[in-house]
Design a protein around this motif. Structure first.
Motif, PDB file in Angstrom:
ATOM      1  N   GLY A 188      -8.037   2.295 -13.624  1.00  0.00           N
ATOM      2  CA  GLY A 188      -8.000   0.987 -12.985  1.00  0.00           C
ATOM      3  C   GLY A 188      -6.604   0.475 -12.702  1.00  0.00           C
ATOM      4  N   GLU A 189      -5.617   1.369 -12.717  1.00  0.00           N
ATOM      5  CA  GLU A 189      -4.236   0.935 -12.483  1.00  0.00           C
ATOM      6  C   GLU A 189      -3.831   1.010 -11.018  1.00  0.00           C
ATOM      7  N   ILE A 190      -4.598   1.742 -10.231  1.00  0.00           N
ATOM      8  CA  ILE A 190      -4.434   1.706  -8.780  1.00  0.00           C
ATOM      9  C   ILE A 190      -5.818   1.558  -8.154  1.00  0.00           C
ATOM     10  N   VAL A 191      -5.837   1.064  -6.931  1.00  0.00           N
ATOM     11  CA  VAL A 191      -7.083   0.875  -6.181  1.00  0.00           C
ATOM     12  C   VAL A 191      -7.025   1.761  -4.946  1.00  0.00           C
ATOM     13  N   ARG A 192      -8.052   2.571  -4.763  1.00  0.00           N
ATOM     14  CA  ARG A 192      -8.102   3.385  -3.545  1.00  0.00           C
ATOM     15  C   ARG A 192      -8.677   2.537  -2.422  1.00  0.00           C
ATOM     16  N   LEU A 193      -7.887   2.330  -1.366  1.00  0.00           N
ATOM     17  CA  LEU A 193      -8.322   1.537  -0.218  1.00  0.00           C
ATOM     18  C   LEU A 193      -9.195   2.373   0.709  1.00  0.00           C
ATOM     19  N   LYS A 194      -8.816   3.605   0.908  1.00  0.00           N
ATOM     20  CA  LYS A 194      -9.625   4.634   1.563  1.00  0.00           C
ATOM     21  C   LYS A 194      -9.006   5.958   1.149  1.00  0.00           C
ATOM     22  N   LYS A 195      -9.575   7.054   1.559  1.00  0.00           N
ATOM     23  CA  LYS A 195      -9.044   8.349   1.145  1.00  0.00           C
ATOM     24  C   LYS A 195      -7.574   8.472   1.537  1.00  0.00           C
ATOM     25  N   GLY A 196      -6.718   8.644   0.527  1.00  0.00           N
ATOM     26  CA  GLY A 196      -5.300   8.865   0.767  1.00  0.00           C
ATOM     27  C   GLY A 196      -4.445   7.612   0.838  1.00  0.00           C
ATOM     28  N   ILE A 197      -5.059   6.423   0.766  1.00  0.00           N
ATOM     29  CA  ILE A 197      -4.305   5.167   0.823  1.00  0.00           C
ATOM     30  C   ILE A 197      -4.668   4.322  -0.393  1.00  0.00           C
ATOM     31  N   TYR A 198      -3.645   3.813  -1.079  1.00  0.00           N
ATOM     32  CA  TYR A 198      -3.848   3.108  -2.341  1.00  0.00           C
ATOM     33  C   TYR A 198      -3.009   1.833  -2.387  1.00  0.00           C
ATOM     34  N   THR A 199      -3.347   0.975  -3.344  1.00  0.00           N
ATOM     35  CA  THR A 199      -2.473  -0.112  -3.752  1.00  0.00           C
ATOM     36  C   THR A 199      -2.544  -0.177  -5.269  1.00  0.00           C
TER      37      THR A 199
ATOM     38  N   VAL B  62     -15.257   0.980   5.956  1.00  0.00           N
ATOM     39  CA  VAL B  62     -14.666   1.284   4.653  1.00  0.00           C
ATOM     40  C   VAL B  62     -15.108   0.204   3.679  1.00  0.00           C
ATOM     41  N   HIS B  63     -15.581   0.620   2.516  1.00  0.00           N
ATOM     42  CA  HIS B  63     -15.959  -0.334   1.474  1.00  0.00           C
ATOM     43  C   HIS B  63     -15.206   0.048   0.208  1.00  0.00           C
ATOM     44  N   ASN B  64     -14.323  -0.840  -0.257  1.00  0.00           N
ATOM     45  CA  ASN B  64     -13.578  -0.567  -1.480  1.00  0.00           C
ATOM     46  C   ASN B  64     -13.677  -1.760  -2.428  1.00  0.00           C
ATOM     47  N   GLN B  65     -12.905  -1.748  -3.489  1.00  0.00           N
ATOM     48  CA  GLN B  65     -12.988  -2.811  -4.495  1.00  0.00           C
ATOM     49  C   GLN B  65     -12.583  -4.180  -3.953  1.00  0.00           C
TER      50      GLN B  65
ATOM     51  N   TYR C 268       0.867  -1.182   0.000  1.00  0.00           N
ATOM     52  CA  TYR C 268       0.000   0.000   0.000  1.00  0.00           C
ATOM     53  C   TYR C 268       0.901   1.228   0.000  1.00  0.00           C
ATOM     54  N   PHE C 269       0.335   2.360  -0.362  1.00  0.00           N
ATOM     55  CA  PHE C 269       1.129   3.588  -0.377  1.00  0.00           C
ATOM     56  C   PHE C 269       0.223   4.793  -0.181  1.00  0.00           C
ATOM     57  N   THR C 270       0.846   5.890   0.219  1.00  0.00           N
ATOM     58  CA  THR C 270       0.157   7.173   0.368  1.00  0.00           C
ATOM     59  C   THR C 270       0.903   8.202  -0.469  1.00  0.00           C
ATOM     60  N   ILE C 271       0.371   9.389  -0.533  1.00  0.00           N
ATOM     61  CA  ILE C 271       1.028  10.439  -1.315  1.00  0.00           C
ATOM     62  C   ILE C 271       2.404  10.771  -0.739  1.00  0.00           C
ATOM     63  N   GLU C 272       2.586  10.529   0.563  1.00  0.00           N
ATOM     64  CA  GLU C 272       3.892  10.781   1.186  1.00  0.00           C
ATOM     65  C   GLU C 272       4.970   9.875   0.595  1.00  0.00           C
ATOM     66  N   ASN C 273       4.593   8.663   0.187  1.00  0.00           N
ATOM     67  CA  ASN C 273       5.558   7.755  -0.435  1.00  0.00           C
ATOM     68  C   ASN C 273       6.043   8.262  -1.790  1.00  0.00           C
TER      69      ASN C 273
ATOM     70  N   THR D 130      -5.670  -3.821   8.852  1.00  0.00           N
ATOM     71  CA  THR D 130      -5.108  -3.178  10.049  1.00  0.00           C
ATOM     72  C   THR D 130      -4.345  -1.901   9.714  1.00  0.00           C
ATOM     73  N   LYS D 131      -4.075  -1.671   8.423  1.00  0.00           N
ATOM     74  CA  LYS D 131      -3.351  -0.467   8.007  1.00  0.00           C
ATOM     75  C   LYS D 131      -4.284   0.656   7.573  1.00  0.00           C
ATOM     76  N   ILE D 132      -5.481   0.306   7.141  1.00  0.00           N
ATOM     77  CA  ILE D 132      -6.428   1.313   6.667  1.00  0.00           C
ATOM     78  C   ILE D 132      -6.862   2.244   7.795  1.00  0.00           C
ATOM     79  N   TYR D 133      -7.015   1.675   9.002  1.00  0.00           N
ATOM     80  CA  TYR D 133      -7.556   2.470  10.111  1.00  0.00           C
ATOM     81  C   TYR D 133      -6.875   2.049  11.414  1.00  0.00           C
ATOM     82  N   PRO D 134      -5.619   2.438  11.588  1.00  0.00           N
ATOM     83  CA  PRO D 134      -4.893   2.048  12.803  1.00  0.00           C
ATOM     84  C   PRO D 134      -5.196   2.978  13.975  1.00  0.00           C
ATOM     85  N   PRO D 135      -4.985   2.506  15.225  1.00  0.00           N
ATOM     86  CA  PRO D 135      -4.607   1.137  15.566  1.00  0.00           C
ATOM     87  C   PRO D 135      -5.832   0.222  15.555  1.00  0.00           C
ATOM     88  N   SER D 136      -5.671  -0.983  15.057  1.00  0.00           N
ATOM     89  CA  SER D 136      -6.785  -1.920  15.003  1.00  0.00           C
ATOM     90  C   SER D 136      -6.256  -3.346  14.933  1.00  0.00           C
ATOM     91  N   TYR D 137      -7.097  -4.283  15.332  1.00  0.00           N
ATOM     92  CA  TYR D 137      -6.751  -5.699  15.182  1.00  0.00           C
ATOM     93  C   TYR D 137      -7.993  -6.478  14.761  1.00  0.00           C
TER      94      TYR D 137
END
Length: 214
Positions: free
Chosen positions: A48-59, A120-123, A21-26, A82-89
């Motif tokens: 369709g070359e990247i998938v938005r996992l949530k706002k600001g986070i992609y793969t 969060v609901h994504n592809q 996964y990556f963010t704009i900071e990467n 666990t990365k989309i909305y930390p801290p979480s388990y």
């Protein structure tokens, strides 16, 4: 201008293709203003070359293809949850179904968080986060699998979390039975550990629910 845009999107894809996964900071190592990066990301998402996992986070779509080809997509989903909305388990219905305590298939991956309840609901899937108070955000385990590291409750902690979040709705033995929990899969040691969690939490409601179930 179009060639510059295509060049930027190619640079982004090359940079992120191996990242789970990556963010704009990467992408800050690409020497362009942030607004241009956001425009490029929007174009890549539309294509369709990247998938938005949530706002600001992609793969990247290529990364998703890669993990599906390897058969590690289920592990990737647990990791990314666990990365989309930390801290979480990972916990609750998802873990209980996995351990045959619940028979109904959950509508996505369920997690516990210290933050406010969130979905969060994504592809890739649906990710459902339930808030629990800080002192109960504990006793989860680190999972190391297929190169990923993330946090997950075992079946006992998942059951405790599940009951705790419903404690104000389970006020009779009949309502407890309506949960249709398959508690036969628990060993006596696991039942004792559940009781320890309930004693630590300390409320009369949780102690009463334990008596309804056992």
């Amino acid at each position: 201008m179009r060639n510059k845009g295509n060049s930027l999107t190619r640079k982004i894809l090359l940079l992120v293709q191996g990242l789970p996964y990556f963010t704009i900071e990467n992408l800050q190592i690409i020497d362009v203003p942030p607004y241009q990066l956001r425009i490029a990301l929007s174009r890549l998402e539309e294509r369709g070359e990247i998938v938005r996992l949530k706002k600001g986070i992609y793969t990247s779509a290529k990364y998703v293809e890669h993990i599906r080809a390897r058969g590690t997509d289920a592990t990737f989903l647990e990791f990314i949850a666990t990365k989309i909305y930390p801290p979480s388990y990972l916990s609750l219905d998802y873990v209980l179904y996995e351990n045959n305590i619940l028979s109904e298939v959950p509508f996505g991956l369920t997690l516990v968080t210290r933050n406010k309840t969130y979905t969060v609901h994504n592809q890739l899937s649906r990710f459902i986060y339930h808030r629990i108070k800080d002192e109960l955000f504990s006793d989860y385990q680190a999972v190391r699998k297929n190169g990923y590291v993330y946090y997950k409750a075992d079946k006992v902690k998942a059951l405790f979390d599940f009951l705790y979040l419903r404690k104000n709705r389970i006020f009779s033995r009949g309502l407890a039975e309506e949960l249709r929990l398959n508690l036969e899969v628990l060993s006596q040691a696991e039942i004792s550990r559940l009781k320890e969690y309930i004693e630590r939490e300390g409320s009369k409601k949780m102690k009463e629910i334990f008596r309804f179930l056992f």
